[in-house]
Write a protein that holds these residues in place. Sequence first.
Motif, PDB file in Angstrom:
ATOM      1  N   GLY A  31       7.841   5.307   4.203  1.00 26.68           N
ATOM      2  CA  GLY A  31       8.109   4.411   3.222  1.00 26.68           C
ATOM      3  C   GLY A  31       7.459   4.847   2.171  1.00 26.68           C
ATOM      4  N   ASP A  32       7.611   5.541   0.827  1.00 29.61           N
ATOM      5  CA  ASP A  32       6.556   6.072  -0.227  1.00 29.61           C
ATOM      6  C   ASP A  32       5.657   4.465  -0.220  1.00 29.61           C
ATOM      7  OD1 ASP A  32       7.664   8.611  -1.043  1.00 29.61           O
ATOM      8  OD2 ASP A  32       9.565   6.868  -1.081  1.00 29.61           O
ATOM      9  N   VAL A  33       6.232   3.391   0.177  1.00 34.30           N
ATOM     10  CA  VAL A  33       5.379   2.286  -0.597  1.00 34.30           C
ATOM     11  C   VAL A  33       5.457   1.522   0.673  1.00 34.30           C
ATOM     12  CG1 VAL A  33       4.555   0.479  -1.882  1.00 34.30           C
ATOM     13  CG2 VAL A  33       5.342   2.442  -3.088  1.00 34.30           C
ATOM     14  N   VAL A  34       4.962   0.960   1.762  1.00 32.23           N
ATOM     15  CA  VAL A  34       4.428  -0.565   2.465  1.00 32.23           C
ATOM     16  C   VAL A  34       4.234  -1.301   2.482  1.00 32.23           C
ATOM     17  CG1 VAL A  34       3.937  -0.472   5.709  1.00 32.23           C
ATOM     18  CG2 VAL A  34       3.773   2.109   4.061  1.00 32.23           C
ATOM     19  N   VAL A  35       5.405  -2.428   2.733  1.00 27.23           N
ATOM     20  CA  VAL A  35       4.922  -3.804   2.145  1.00 27.23           C
ATOM     21  C   VAL A  35       4.693  -4.240   3.799  1.00 27.23           C
ATOM     22  CG1 VAL A  35       5.360  -5.805   1.212  1.00 27.23           C
ATOM     23  CG2 VAL A  35       6.018  -3.498   0.635  1.00 27.23           C
ATOM     24  N   VAL A  36       3.490  -5.160   4.060  1.00 32.54           N
ATOM     25  CA  VAL A  36       3.051  -5.789   5.073  1.00 32.54           C
ATOM     26  C   VAL A  36       2.900  -7.467   5.039  1.00 32.54           C
ATOM     27  CG1 VAL A  36       1.645  -5.949   7.279  1.00 32.54           C
ATOM     28  CG2 VAL A  36       1.737  -3.115   6.245  1.00 32.54           C
ATOM     29  N   CYS A  37       4.115  -8.057   5.132  1.00 31.76           N
ATOM     30  CA  CYS A  37       3.845  -9.584   4.693  1.00 31.76           C
ATOM     31  C   CYS A  37       2.694 -10.303   6.026  1.00 31.76           C
ATOM     32  CB  CYS A  37       4.798 -10.380   5.509  1.00 31.76           C
ATOM     33  SG  CYS A  37       6.192  -9.611   4.427  1.00 31.76           S
ATOM     34  N   GLN A  38       1.910 -11.069   5.608  1.00 25.66           N
ATOM     35  CA  GLN A  38       0.682 -11.439   6.207  1.00 25.66           C
ATOM     36  C   GLN A  38       1.039 -13.011   6.083  1.00 25.66           C
ATOM     37  OE1 GLN A  38      -2.906 -10.316   6.370  1.00 25.66           O
ATOM     38  NE2 GLN A  38      -0.824  -7.979   5.534  1.00 25.66           N
ATOM     39  N   GLU A  39      -0.077 -13.463   7.281  1.00 29.86           N
ATOM     40  CA  GLU A  39       1.001 -15.080   7.468  1.00 29.86           C
ATOM     41  C   GLU A  39       2.064 -15.193   7.671  1.00 29.86           C
ATOM     42  OE1 GLU A  39      -0.874 -17.672   4.873  1.00 29.86           O
ATOM     43  OE2 GLU A  39      -3.112 -17.235   4.796  1.00 29.86           O
ATOM     44  N   ARG A  40       2.876 -16.264   7.478  1.00 27.80           N
ATOM     45  CA  ARG A  40       4.074 -16.472   7.444  1.00 27.80           C
ATOM     46  C   ARG A  40       5.032 -16.301   6.806  1.00 27.80           C
ATOM     47  NH1 ARG A  40       4.094 -19.696  12.798  1.00 27.80           N
ATOM     48  NH2 ARG A  40       2.512 -20.373  12.926  1.00 27.80           N
ATOM     49  N   PHE A  41       5.195 -15.078   6.081  1.00 30.75           N
ATOM     50  CA  PHE A  41       5.536 -14.325   5.052  1.00 30.75           C
ATOM     51  C   PHE A  41       7.129 -13.377   4.742  1.00 30.75           C
ATOM     52  CE2 PHE A  41       2.143 -16.557   2.700  1.00 30.75           C
ATOM     53  CZ  PHE A  41       2.955 -17.679   1.604  1.00 30.75           C
ATOM     54  N   VAL A  42       7.981 -13.624   4.676  1.00 33.74           N
ATOM     55  CA  VAL A  42       8.949 -12.553   5.023  1.00 33.74           C
ATOM     56  C   VAL A  42       9.605 -12.204   3.985  1.00 33.74           C
ATOM     57  CG1 VAL A  42       9.328 -13.365   7.493  1.00 33.74           C
ATOM     58  CG2 VAL A  42      10.518 -13.704   5.512  1.00 33.74           C
ATOM     59  N   VAL A  43      10.222 -10.571   3.694  1.00 38.26           N
ATOM     60  CA  VAL A  43      10.521 -10.378   2.694  1.00 38.26           C
ATOM     61  C   VAL A  43      11.973 -10.349   3.298  1.00 38.26           C
ATOM     62  CG1 VAL A  43      11.211  -8.208   0.848  1.00 38.26           C
ATOM     63  CG2 VAL A  43       9.079  -9.012   1.384  1.00 38.26           C
ATOM     64  N   VAL A  44      13.078 -10.708   2.434  1.00 40.89           N
ATOM     65  CA  VAL A  44      15.232 -10.721   3.201  1.00 40.89           C
ATOM     66  C   VAL A  44      15.712 -10.261   2.330  1.00 40.89           C
ATOM     67  CG1 VAL A  44      13.848 -12.616   4.468  1.00 40.89           C
ATOM     68  CG2 VAL A  44      15.212 -13.237   2.344  1.00 40.89           C
ATOM     69  N   ALA A  45      16.612  -9.493   2.465  1.00 43.36           N
ATOM     70  CA  ALA A  45      17.724  -9.373   2.278  1.00 43.36           C
ATOM     71  C   ALA A  45      19.324 -10.367   2.407  1.00 43.36           C
ATOM     72  CB  ALA A  45      17.695  -7.848   2.430  1.00 43.36           C
ATOM     73  N   THR A  46      18.882 -11.009   1.285  1.00 40.81           N
ATOM     74  CA  THR A  46      20.390 -11.687   1.503  1.00 40.81           C
ATOM     75  C   THR A  46      21.740 -11.238   1.837  1.00 40.81           C
ATOM     76  OG1 THR A  46      20.120 -12.616  -0.357  1.00 40.81           O
ATOM     77  CG2 THR A  46      18.749 -14.078   1.273  1.00 40.81           C
ATOM     78  N   GLU A  47      22.172 -10.429   0.988  1.00 38.86           N
ATOM     79  CA  GLU A  47      23.219  -9.309   0.429  1.00 38.86           C
ATOM     80  C   GLU A  47      23.345  -8.340   1.316  1.00 38.86           C
ATOM     81  OE1 GLU A  47      23.631  -8.502  -3.476  1.00 38.86           O
ATOM     82  OE2 GLU A  47      23.065 -11.021  -4.413  1.00 38.86           O
ATOM     83  N   ALA A  98       0.879  -1.210   0.232  1.00 39.00           N
ATOM     84  CA  ALA A  98      -0.079   0.082  -0.001  1.00 39.00           C
ATOM     85  C   ALA A  98       1.186   1.266   0.285  1.00 39.00           C
ATOM     86  CB  ALA A  98      -0.739  -0.029   1.415  1.00 39.00           C
ATOM     87  N   ARG A  99       0.329   2.609  -0.181  1.00 36.30           N
ATOM     88  CA  ARG A  99       1.027   3.330  -0.424  1.00 36.30           C
ATOM     89  C   ARG A  99       0.549   5.015   1.303  1.00 36.30           C
ATOM     90  NH1 ARG A  99      -1.669   2.711  -5.092  1.00 36.30           N
ATOM     91  NH2 ARG A  99      -0.807   3.388  -6.786  1.00 36.30           N
ATOM     92  N   ARG A 100       2.165   5.240   1.419  1.00 30.96           N
ATOM     93  CA  ARG A 100       2.070   5.295   2.398  1.00 30.96           C
ATOM     94  C   ARG A 100       0.821   6.589   3.358  1.00 30.96           C
ATOM     95  NH1 ARG A 100       4.813  10.230   1.895  1.00 30.96           N
ATOM     96  NH2 ARG A 100       6.578   9.001   2.124  1.00 30.96           N
ATOM     97  N   ALA A 101      -0.180   7.056   2.003  1.00 29.21           N
ATOM     98  CA  ALA A 101      -1.549   6.918   3.096  1.00 29.21           C
ATOM     99  C   ALA A 101      -2.174   6.553   2.889  1.00 29.21           C
ATOM    100  CB  ALA A 101      -1.721   8.524   2.187  1.00 29.21           C
ATOM    101  N   GLU A 102      -1.942   5.236   2.390  1.00 28.06           N
ATOM    102  CA  GLU A 102      -3.814   4.426   3.070  1.00 28.06           C
ATOM    103  C   GLU A 102      -3.085   4.011   4.536  1.00 28.06           C
ATOM    104  OE1 GLU A 102      -3.830   1.457  -0.839  1.00 28.06           O
ATOM    105  OE2 GLU A 102      -2.694   2.677  -1.428  1.00 28.06           O
ATOM    106  N   LEU A 103      -1.974   3.433   5.055  1.00 26.20           N
ATOM    107  CA  LEU A 103      -1.718   3.294   5.896  1.00 26.20           C
ATOM    108  C   LEU A 103      -2.132   4.574   7.329  1.00 26.20           C
ATOM    109  CD1 LEU A 103      -0.169   1.086   4.337  1.00 26.20           C
ATOM    110  CD2 LEU A 103       0.502   0.767   6.234  1.00 26.20           C
ATOM    111  N   VAL A 104      -2.100   5.602   6.949  1.00 25.37           N
ATOM    112  CA  VAL A 104      -1.961   7.087   7.918  1.00 25.37           C
ATOM    113  C   VAL A 104      -3.367   7.235   7.693  1.00 25.37           C
ATOM    114  CG1 VAL A 104      -1.890   9.349   7.776  1.00 25.37           C
ATOM    115  CG2 VAL A 104      -0.036   7.655   7.143  1.00 25.37           C
TER     116      VAL A 104
END
Length: 395
Positions: free
Chosen positions: A349-365, A326-332
Amino acid sequence: MSGPDPMMVEADLLRPARPEYGEASLADVLPSALAVLGVPGAVDVLGLTGPLAGVRRLVVLLVDGLGWHQLPAAGRVAPALARLAAAPTARRLTTGFPSTTPTSLVSLGTGVAPGAHGVLGFRTAVPGTDRVLNHIEWRDDPDPLRWQPVPTQLQRAEAAGVAVTVVSRPEYAGSGLTVAANRGGVYRGAVDVDQLATELLTVVAAGDGPVLVSGYHPDLDRRGHRFGVESEPWLAAVVELDRLVGRLVAGLPADAALLVTADHGQLNVPAEPDYRFDLDTDPRLRAGVRLVAGEPRVRYLHTLPGATDDVVAAWRSVLGPAAWVARRAELVEAGWFGPVPADHLPRIGDVVVVCQERFVVVATETDPVGSSLIGFHGGVTEMELSIPLLVATTG
């Protein structure tokens, strides 16, 4: 009410919940505690003044990672904790959003929702720069008094004549996060659960009152991150926590009470790639993104000029139902942070990513350690957002 229902099914625990600011949230704990101690103007949102009538000394212990829905598993090896969880005074609260330690510690300390105090995630962008601030490693840049401008409840209590002390790890003394969350009163270091118990009991028994002692215990969260909730190391940390709680309950002075709460719950994420999206190896997730902040369960994406719509579309396409994008304004506008002043908006962030259930967004490097964890939090599931308020008195 009594403790959590151990028979709640997976779907219930992973469904989205909402912060209950001003009704039953972590930010309401210290204002209610101050009302018990007779601080003028303190609002007892949680209704503590009745059950704690006559109490003039309070220990408030925050256990990092002790979610409401972790209590049944913890209670199997923690009799003192189980007794508190089964008591009629035990209740479920919510943490704020995101459900992460820096945000929650400052919500507890200030008594306001995250939008107002401005510590809006584990890592947030410093507006006007290309810098991402890690609130756990923060010292004095930016200035904590400017970055977090809200006076703390400890300062309010101290101004009203309450003897105020913070007991936590020695290495946290004077950090940016400590100044933001706990300025006011005296700071005392404690290296382990036994010293923490000794310091808390020594301080709460000193003087003629009123007394407020705030304690912090980090080990359960650390074990959960590394080994997973309900792992053997996690259960060993619960046993240590139970020794702390048992000593505190047994050692309270006659006019004292103990409040035990937490900053968030925690959930395990499978190691399989299907549950872990990697923004460092998928070019679709980097396109149009200038800075990435937040953490694996909640990512803040600061986009290049004109790229926000494309970033939203790309992330929705890649993650699908695994995340709310979602865009920032939606959450605010939906109130997830509480009211957010204009100065604090660019930290999200301009965009906010909220993971659901048991998912994650990692950054392995760029974050290999954080990407290798088993236990996570930060999101909005019932398991992450729900925290306990446990009450013990000498009666």
